[in-house]
Write an enzyme that holds these catalytic residues in place. Structure first.
Site, mmCIF file in Angstrom:
data_model
loop_
_atom_site.group_PDB
_atom_site.id
_atom_site.type_symbol
_atom_site.label_atom_id
_atom_site.label_comp_id
_atom_site.label_asym_id
_atom_site.label_seq_id
_atom_site.Cartn_x
_atom_site.Cartn_y
_atom_site.Cartn_z
ATOM 1 N N HIS A 256 -2.272 5.799 -5.996
ATOM 2 C CA HIS A 256 -2.433 6.745 -4.897
ATOM 3 C C HIS A 256 -3.838 6.664 -4.295
ATOM 4 C CE1 HIS A 256 1.019 9.356 -6.720
ATOM 5 N NE2 HIS A 256 1.452 8.291 -6.078
ATOM 6 N N HIS A 399 6.946 -1.265 -1.086
ATOM 7 C CA HIS A 399 5.520 -1.528 -1.289
ATOM 8 C C HIS A 399 5.210 -3.017 -1.133
ATOM 9 C CE1 HIS A 399 4.320 2.486 -2.676
ATOM 10 N NE2 HIS A 399 5.446 2.528 -3.358
#
Length: 441
Positions: A256, A399
């Site tokens: 993150h 991703h």
């Protein structure tokens, strides 16, 4: 020469991306896009999940804009499923997960225990709809407008400048917990929406999320707290007794930090492009979060790879390597390198980010990217695959696809808008002669 300026490197990135799109096609089912098992087959033990179906709408919209045949139908399949099966016809919004099979009337069945509403999943509905709008797909604009209305009605908390986490099925009860993960993906979606709609309000909202994240991360030496109460006070001990909890792990999630580093720099580029002054906190925050995550998590066990989470002293907690973290680290290195070049940074800084990019994409190639588009999602600290039969996979190619595209696109606009504007494979400026490592004639 920068790798980004290498025709062969970009061909390699393109080949990987093509493989990922082909692999993602395998997840198509009647009601959306399903989880795949370690062999690339539909995992019937997991429900059809809202966030994953919406992610694949986003991914295949990128495929449409890249000109990859077959992606248009897959985007429209995803939009139809989001409208027909995931919508809650009574309470509004979208179910978080549904069963594989329909009932006798052809209606979706909410998955037991998953009929709630979650802002994490809603963020991907918004992202997918906005990308599909950029790709000019049927029903995309209407879906995006519905998702924006839902964001205003239920998720955006103007008092704190963040989104709420979850509600029960009829929105009568809001969970007290607040999470960084859902806000990260909401900021990503808002930034794209701002560019698709040309409405600055959505960038303003994204900036409020990013500024709060930067402030709280700075307070903890650039380690990012993940968990908060309803007043946005950090819960640093959350799940300390259950640190391996998959969805809300104890400690700071370095993936993150990497993704927020990228989003902050992309938002800064958006501000500059629109003629607005960018706040001074943005580059220090992006670099601070990047370097802290790199120092805390890379090679901490004597072998390459990123630990997944660390505690508040930087000690690894979950030491497994996860593919999505690797891909987000690659994306952050790309954005920092582009900013360093644009800002005419010292050669050492440019070389540092370029080295990170090369080392991390090498590692992804050697350990996570399997020929044919399959991804090994988890590795042990010794870099042995952990995608075993008793471990459920819950990720997608999202991703990885973005990591393969980022080196080929500018900082702004966002993926789908940049592709729609024909900005693929525009080279980085070459290093000035006095900063070249070799020659300089």
């Amino acid at each position: 020469m920068f790798w980004f300026n290498s025709i062969e490197h970009n061909r390699w990135l393109s080949a990987c991306l093509q493989d990922l799109l082909d692999y993602g096609r395998k997840s198509e089912v009647k009601t959306g896009f399903a989880c795949l098992d370690r062999d690339g087959e539909i995992d019937l033990e997991q429900p059809i999940q809202l966030y994953l179906t919406a992610r694949m709408v986003h991914v295949f919209s990128l495929g449409v804009l890249l000109g990859v045949p077959g992606c248009r139908r897959l985007v429209e399949h995803g939009i139809r499923c989001l409208n027909q099966y995931f919508r809650d016809p009574v309470n509004g919004g979208w179910f978080d997960a549904i069963e594989h099979e329909l009932d006798a009337d052809g209606n979706a069945i909410p998955y037991p225990g998953r009929d709630d509403k979650r802002s994490y999943s809603h963020a991907f509905v918004l992202l997918g709809a906005a990308s599909a709008t950029a790709a000019d797909r049927i029903g995309a604009h209407e879906l995006m407008q519905d998702a924006l209305r839902d964001s205003d009605l239920h998720w955006w908390d103007s008092q704190f400048g963040m989104v709420r986490e979850s509600y029960n099925r009829d929105y009568s009860r809001c969970e007290d917990y607040r999470g960084i993960n859902s806000n990260m993906h909401t900021a990503e979606a808002y930034m794209l929406v701002a560019q698709v709609t040309n409405e600055g309000e959505w960038l303003d909202r994204a900036m409020r999320i990013l500024e709060r994240v930067a402030e709280v991360s700075r307070e903890y030496s650039w380690r990012l707290p993940e968990h908060f109460d309803a007043d946005w006070k950090p819960l640093l001990g959350y799940n300390r007794e259950n640190p391996q909890e998959a969805h809300r792990a104890y400690g700071s999630d370095v993936g993150h930090s990497f993704m927020f580093s990228r989003l902050i720099l992309e938002a800064r580029a958006m501000l500059k492009q629109s003629g607005k002054e960018e706040p001074e906190w943005m580059i220090p925050a992006a670099t601070g979060m990047f370097e802290r995550a790199r120092e805390d998590a890379w090679r901490r066990d004597g072998a390459p790879g990123f630990a997944f989470t660390v505690d508040w002293d930087g000690k690894p907690v979950i030491r497994d390597r996860q593919a999505w973290v690797q891909f987000e680290a690659i994306g952050a290195a790309v954005t920092l390198l582009r900013v360093a070049v644009a800002e005419d940074a010292e050669a050492e800084e440019v070389e540092h980010y370029e080295h990170c990019y090369r080392a991390w994409i090498d590692f992804a190639y050697e350990h996570f990217l399997v020929r044919g588009g399959r991804i090994v999602h988890r590795l042990s600290p010794e870099n042995k695959p952990l995608d075993l039969e008793n471990q459920r996979l819950r990720d997608s190619v999202y991703h990885a696809v973005q990591a393969m595209l980022l080196p080929r696109l500018p900082l702004t606009p966002a993926f789908s808008v940049a592709l729609a504007h024909g900005l693929l494979d525009k080279p980085l400026p070459e290093e000035p002669a006095h900063k070249k490592r070799f020659g300089g004639f």
